[in-house]
Motif scaffolding. Structure first.
Motif, PDB file in Angstrom:
ATOM      1  N   THR A 115       0.828  -1.209   0.000  1.00  0.00           N
ATOM      2  CA  THR A 115       0.000   0.000   0.000  1.00  0.00           C
ATOM      3  C   THR A 115       0.859   1.255   0.000  1.00  0.00           C
ATOM      4  O   THR A 115       0.484   2.255  -0.617  1.00  0.00           O
ATOM      5  N   VAL A 116       1.992   1.216   0.664  1.00  0.00           N
ATOM      6  CA  VAL A 116       2.891   2.375   0.667  1.00  0.00           C
ATOM      7  C   VAL A 116       3.422   2.608  -0.742  1.00  0.00           C
ATOM      8  O   VAL A 116       3.467   3.747  -1.220  1.00  0.00           O
ATOM      9  N   ARG A 117       3.789   1.526  -1.410  1.00  0.00           N
ATOM     10  CA  ARG A 117       4.273   1.662  -2.789  1.00  0.00           C
ATOM     11  C   ARG A 117       3.173   2.159  -3.707  1.00  0.00           C
ATOM     12  O   ARG A 117       3.419   2.955  -4.607  1.00  0.00           O
ATOM     13  N   LEU A 118       1.941   1.703  -3.496  1.00  0.00           N
ATOM     14  CA  LEU A 118       0.813   2.162  -4.299  1.00  0.00           C
ATOM     15  C   LEU A 118       0.587   3.655  -4.110  1.00  0.00           C
ATOM     16  O   LEU A 118       0.418   4.403  -5.086  1.00  0.00           O
ATOM     17  N   LEU A 124       1.072   9.204  -6.113  1.00  0.00           N
ATOM     18  CA  LEU A 124       1.593  10.550  -5.878  1.00  0.00           C
ATOM     19  C   LEU A 124       2.533  10.985  -6.997  1.00  0.00           C
ATOM     20  O   LEU A 124       2.449  12.123  -7.493  1.00  0.00           O
ATOM     21  N   LEU A 125       3.411  10.095  -7.421  1.00  0.00           N
ATOM     22  CA  LEU A 125       4.325  10.431  -8.521  1.00  0.00           C
ATOM     23  C   LEU A 125       3.560  10.704  -9.809  1.00  0.00           C
ATOM     24  O   LEU A 125       3.875  11.650 -10.538  1.00  0.00           O
ATOM     25  N   TRP A 126       2.550   9.883 -10.098  1.00  0.00           N
ATOM     26  CA  TRP A 126       1.779  10.071 -11.325  1.00  0.00           C
ATOM     27  C   TRP A 126       0.931  11.342 -11.259  1.00  0.00           C
ATOM     28  O   TRP A 126       0.667  11.967 -12.278  1.00  0.00           O
ATOM     29  N   THR A 127       0.524  11.745 -10.062  1.00  0.00           N
ATOM     30  CA  THR A 127      -0.242  12.977  -9.905  1.00  0.00           C
ATOM     31  C   THR A 127       0.656  14.201 -10.086  1.00  0.00           C
ATOM     32  O   THR A 127       0.231  15.219 -10.657  1.00  0.00           O
ATOM     33  N   LEU A 128       1.874  14.111  -9.608  1.00  0.00           N
ATOM     34  CA  LEU A 128       2.800  15.242  -9.709  1.00  0.00           C
ATOM     35  C   LEU A 128       3.419  15.387 -11.098  1.00  0.00           C
ATOM     36  O   LEU A 128       3.899  16.469 -11.442  1.00  0.00           O
ATOM     37  N   ALA A 162       9.585  18.084 -17.691  1.00  0.00           N
ATOM     38  CA  ALA A 162       9.213  16.926 -18.509  1.00  0.00           C
ATOM     39  C   ALA A 162      10.136  15.746 -18.207  1.00  0.00           C
ATOM     40  O   ALA A 162       9.681  14.601 -18.114  1.00  0.00           O
ATOM     41  N   ILE A 163      11.417  16.033 -18.058  1.00  0.00           N
ATOM     42  CA  ILE A 163      12.365  14.969 -17.702  1.00  0.00           C
ATOM     43  C   ILE A 163      12.032  14.405 -16.325  1.00  0.00           C
ATOM     44  O   ILE A 163      12.006  13.179 -16.128  1.00  0.00           O
ATOM     45  N   MET A 164      11.744  15.288 -15.372  1.00  0.00           N
ATOM     46  CA  MET A 164      11.373  14.842 -14.028  1.00  0.00           C
ATOM     47  C   MET A 164      10.083  14.021 -14.064  1.00  0.00           C
ATOM     48  O   MET A 164       9.945  13.038 -13.333  1.00  0.00           O
ATOM     49  N   ALA A 165       9.133  14.425 -14.904  1.00  0.00           N
ATOM     50  CA  ALA A 165       7.868  13.697 -15.020  1.00  0.00           C
ATOM     51  C   ALA A 165       8.093  12.295 -15.580  1.00  0.00           C
ATOM     52  O   ALA A 165       7.495  11.323 -15.111  1.00  0.00           O
ATOM     53  N   ALA A 172       8.174   6.693 -14.535  1.00  0.00           N
ATOM     54  CA  ALA A 172       8.842   5.391 -14.680  1.00  0.00           C
ATOM     55  C   ALA A 172       9.061   4.744 -13.313  1.00  0.00           C
ATOM     56  O   ALA A 172       8.873   3.530 -13.149  1.00  0.00           O
ATOM     57  N   TYR A 173       9.432   5.534 -12.334  1.00  0.00           N
ATOM     58  CA  TYR A 173       9.618   4.977 -10.993  1.00  0.00           C
ATOM     59  C   TYR A 173       8.280   4.537 -10.397  1.00  0.00           C
ATOM     60  O   TYR A 173       8.211   3.538  -9.676  1.00  0.00           O
TER      61      TYR A 173
END
Length: 95
Positions: A33-36, A41-45, A58-61, A66-67
């Motif tokens: 759940t922590v990984r989810l 959060l990463l996909w939202t940011l 764009a590179i950070m996104a 990917a992570y």
């Protein structure tokens, strides 16, 4: 030098207690759940990085997205070193 007594105890626990490896791995890796939550959060940011950061954003996104994919694919797999508790012991440490 690893302690042979400790290694024998760990080997015996692995053979006799099927839940032992699961518990040891659970201690070393974050829960699914922590990984989810981190992946979401990463996909939202990611879109915000693109809008506010230009080409650097764009590179950070891309890296964050990917992570996030990596976290989702491996959320149920334990950390590679979790199966060998002796690997995490300090040299010369005694029980």
């Amino acid at each position: 030098m690893p302690d042979p007594t400790f290694d024998a105890i760990v080997s015996q626990l692995r053979a006799e207690d099927p839940d032992f490896i699961r518990r040891v791995r659970k201690l070393d890796s974050p829960h699914g759940t922590v990984r989810l939550v981190l992946a979401i959060l990463l996909w939202t940011l990611a879109p915000m990085c693109i809008v506010l950061g230009g080409w650097t954003g764009a590179i950070m996104a891309v890296v964050g997205g990917a992570y996030g994919v990596h976290l989702m694919r491996n959320r149920h797999q334990p950390h590679a070193g979790a199966a060998d508790p002796a690997r995490h012991r300090r040299p010369g440490a005694s029980l």
